[in-house]
Scaffold this motif. Structure first.
Motif, PDB file in Angstrom:
ATOM      1  N   VAL A  41       8.676  59.122 -21.892  1.00 50.85           N
ATOM      2  CA  VAL A  41       9.203  58.043 -22.729  1.00 50.85           C
ATOM      3  C   VAL A  41       8.063  57.061 -22.990  1.00 50.85           C
ATOM      4  O   VAL A  41       7.470  56.517 -22.057  1.00 50.85           O
ATOM      5  N   ASN A  42       7.773  56.884 -24.269  1.00 49.97           N
ATOM      6  CA  ASN A  42       6.642  56.064 -24.678  1.00 49.97           C
ATOM      7  C   ASN A  42       7.083  54.965 -25.633  1.00 49.97           C
ATOM      8  O   ASN A  42       7.881  55.211 -26.527  1.00 49.97           O
ATOM      9  N   LEU A  43       6.527  53.788 -25.439  1.00 48.74           N
ATOM     10  CA  LEU A  43       6.736  52.666 -26.355  1.00 48.74           C
ATOM     11  C   LEU A  43       5.557  52.612 -27.304  1.00 48.74           C
ATOM     12  O   LEU A  43       4.406  52.700 -26.875  1.00 48.74           O
ATOM     13  N   LEU A  44       5.824  52.456 -28.569  1.00 45.15           N
ATOM     14  CA  LEU A  44       4.785  52.214 -29.552  1.00 45.15           C
ATOM     15  C   LEU A  44       4.791  50.717 -29.830  1.00 45.15           C
ATOM     16  O   LEU A  44       5.817  50.172 -30.249  1.00 45.15           O
ATOM     17  N   VAL A  45       3.671  50.050 -29.537  1.00 49.03           N
ATOM     18  CA  VAL A  45       3.598  48.599 -29.681  1.00 49.03           C
ATOM     19  C   VAL A  45       2.365  48.219 -30.498  1.00 49.03           C
ATOM     20  O   VAL A  45       1.386  48.961 -30.526  1.00 49.03           O
ATOM     21  N   PRO A  46       2.403  47.058 -31.151  1.00 48.87           N
ATOM     22  CA  PRO A  46       1.191  46.569 -31.812  1.00 48.87           C
ATOM     23  C   PRO A  46       0.113  46.308 -30.759  1.00 48.87           C
ATOM     24  O   PRO A  46       0.402  45.800 -29.671  1.00 48.87           O
ATOM     25  N   THR A  47      -1.125  46.667 -31.079  1.00 48.07           N
ATOM     26  CA  THR A  47      -2.230  46.501 -30.131  1.00 48.07           C
ATOM     27  C   THR A  47      -2.323  45.074 -29.620  1.00 48.07           C
ATOM     28  O   THR A  47      -2.540  44.853 -28.427  1.00 48.07           O
ATOM     29  N   ASP A  48      -2.129  44.090 -30.501  1.00 41.96           N
ATOM     30  CA  ASP A  48      -2.264  42.701 -30.076  1.00 41.96           C
ATOM     31  C   ASP A  48      -1.062  42.203 -29.265  1.00 41.96           C
ATOM     32  O   ASP A  48      -1.071  41.082 -28.776  1.00 41.96           O
ATOM     33  N   GLY A  49      -0.041  43.028 -29.080  1.00 41.41           N
ATOM     34  CA  GLY A  49       1.116  42.648 -28.274  1.00 41.41           C
ATOM     35  C   GLY A  49       1.017  43.080 -26.827  1.00 41.41           C
ATOM     36  O   GLY A  49       1.928  42.845 -26.036  1.00 41.41           O
ATOM     37  N   LEU A  50      -0.096  43.711 -26.452  1.00 44.25           N
ATOM     38  CA  LEU A  50      -0.310  44.219 -25.102  1.00 44.25           C
ATOM     39  C   LEU A  50      -1.517  43.539 -24.474  1.00 44.25           C
ATOM     40  O   LEU A  50      -2.587  43.475 -25.077  1.00 44.25           O
ATOM     41  N   SER A  51      -1.336  43.022 -23.269  1.00 41.64           N
ATOM     42  CA  SER A  51      -2.473  42.526 -22.488  1.00 41.64           C
ATOM     43  C   SER A  51      -2.386  43.143 -21.098  1.00 41.64           C
ATOM     44  O   SER A  51      -1.300  43.488 -20.626  1.00 41.64           O
ATOM     45  N   PHE A  52      -3.519  43.313 -20.447  1.00 40.82           N
ATOM     46  CA  PHE A  52      -3.526  43.904 -19.113  1.00 40.82           C
ATOM     47  C   PHE A  52      -4.649  43.314 -18.279  1.00 40.82           C
ATOM     48  O   PHE A  52      -5.600  42.739 -18.801  1.00 40.82           O
ATOM     49  N   SER A  53      -4.521  43.472 -16.980  1.00 37.98           N
ATOM     50  CA  SER A  53      -5.593  43.096 -16.065  1.00 37.98           C
ATOM     51  C   SER A  53      -5.841  44.264 -15.135  1.00 37.98           C
ATOM     52  O   SER A  53      -4.930  45.025 -14.815  1.00 37.98           O
ATOM     53  N   GLY A  54      -7.065  44.411 -14.728  1.00 41.92           N
ATOM     54  CA  GLY A  54      -7.467  45.518 -13.871  1.00 41.92           C
ATOM     55  C   GLY A  54      -8.337  46.496 -14.643  1.00 41.92           C
ATOM     56  O   GLY A  54      -8.422  46.459 -15.873  1.00 41.92           O
ATOM     57  N   GLU A  55      -8.977  47.367 -13.906  1.00 46.06           N
ATOM     58  CA  GLU A  55      -9.895  48.353 -14.479  1.00 46.06           C
ATOM     59  C   GLU A  55      -9.125  49.580 -14.945  1.00 46.06           C
ATOM     60  O   GLU A  55      -8.188  50.022 -14.284  1.00 46.06           O
ATOM     61  N   LEU A  56      -9.531  50.130 -16.087  1.00 51.34           N
ATOM     62  CA  LEU A  56      -8.935  51.359 -16.607  1.00 51.34           C
ATOM     63  C   LEU A  56      -9.997  52.439 -16.721  1.00 51.34           C
ATOM     64  O   LEU A  56     -11.136  52.156 -17.097  1.00 51.34           O
ATOM     65  N   ALA A  57      -9.624  53.666 -16.409  1.00 49.97           N
ATOM     66  CA  ALA A  57     -10.448  54.836 -16.698  1.00 49.97           C
ATOM     67  C   ALA A  57      -9.871  55.462 -17.960  1.00 49.97           C
ATOM     68  O   ALA A  57      -8.710  55.214 -18.314  1.00 49.97           O
ATOM     69  N   GLU A  58     -10.667  56.287 -18.652  1.00 49.72           N
ATOM     70  CA  GLU A  58     -10.221  56.861 -19.910  1.00 49.72           C
ATOM     71  C   GLU A  58     -10.536  58.349 -19.984  1.00 49.72           C
ATOM     72  O   GLU A  58     -11.505  58.824 -19.407  1.00 49.72           O
ATOM     73  N   TYR A  59      -9.696  59.045 -20.746  1.00 52.68           N
ATOM     74  CA  TYR A  59      -9.909  60.452 -21.063  1.00 52.68           C
ATOM     75  C   TYR A  59      -9.525  60.642 -22.530  1.00 52.68           C
ATOM     76  O   TYR A  59      -8.423  60.263 -22.929  1.00 52.68           O
ATOM     77  N   THR A  60     -10.433  61.207 -23.332  1.00 52.95           N
ATOM     78  CA  THR A  60     -10.184  61.403 -24.753  1.00 52.95           C
ATOM     79  C   THR A  60     -10.098  62.892 -25.061  1.00 52.95           C
ATOM     80  O   THR A  60     -10.903  63.687 -24.574  1.00 52.95           O
ATOM     81  N   LYS A  61      -9.101  63.244 -25.872  1.00 54.07           N
ATOM     82  CA  LYS A  61      -8.845  64.637 -26.234  1.00 54.07           C
ATOM     83  C   LYS A  61      -8.253  64.672 -27.635  1.00 54.07           C
ATOM     84  O   LYS A  61      -7.569  63.750 -28.043  1.00 54.07           O
TER      85      LYS A  61
END
Length: 137
Positions: A41-61
């Motif tokens: 289950v995924n929410l689609l949100v405007p990019t500017d409506g999301l803020s976060f704290s902490g480090e993220l790792a990434e994987y692109t495919k």
């Protein structure tokens, strides 16, 4: 508008949504099945409506849609939190299961149903889209 908060399993990454989701979808693409061992289950949100704290790792495919999708996750506990698409920079995907109150959202669509296993429990009340739906405006 409801402000929503969430976090990863270990709490190293937390986030806040300050906008309503544009869509809440159950995705059955093979990538989401690999990440969740089921539909996700995924929410689609405007990019500017999301803020976060902490480090993220990434994987692109490259996804089934042909877009380059970058998935972001906690490097400590591995929780998949967010995704972003090369062709839709104005939107972010947020995994609903990481919300502090996941019942505050209601899925309205099943997507990539062509990839769903035969045993998938697809709510007949929800719209079904075989592949990638048209993005909201």
């Amino acid at each position: 508008m409801t402000e929503r908060t969430g976090r990863c399993l270990c709490g190293a990454v937390s986030f806040k949504l300050v906008t309503e989701p544009l869509a809440t979808r159950i995705c059955w693409c093979r990538d989401c099945q690999h990440l969740a061992a089921n539909g996700s289950v995924n929410l689609l949100v405007p990019t500017d409506g999301l803020s976060f704290s902490g480090e993220l790792a990434e994987y692109t495919k490259t996804a089934d849609s042909g877009d380059e999708v970058t998935r972001q996750f906690c490097p400590k506990c591995g929780t998949h939190l967010f995704a972003k698409s090369s062709n839709r920079p104005a939107f972010r995907v947020v995994r609903a299961g990481n919300l502090d109150e996941p019942s505050s959202v209601q899925p309205n669509m099943n997507i990539w149903t062509v990839s769903a296993p035969r045993w998938a429990c697809l709510d007949p009340a929800l719209e079904r889209v075989e592949r990638q739906p048209i993005p909201p405006k």
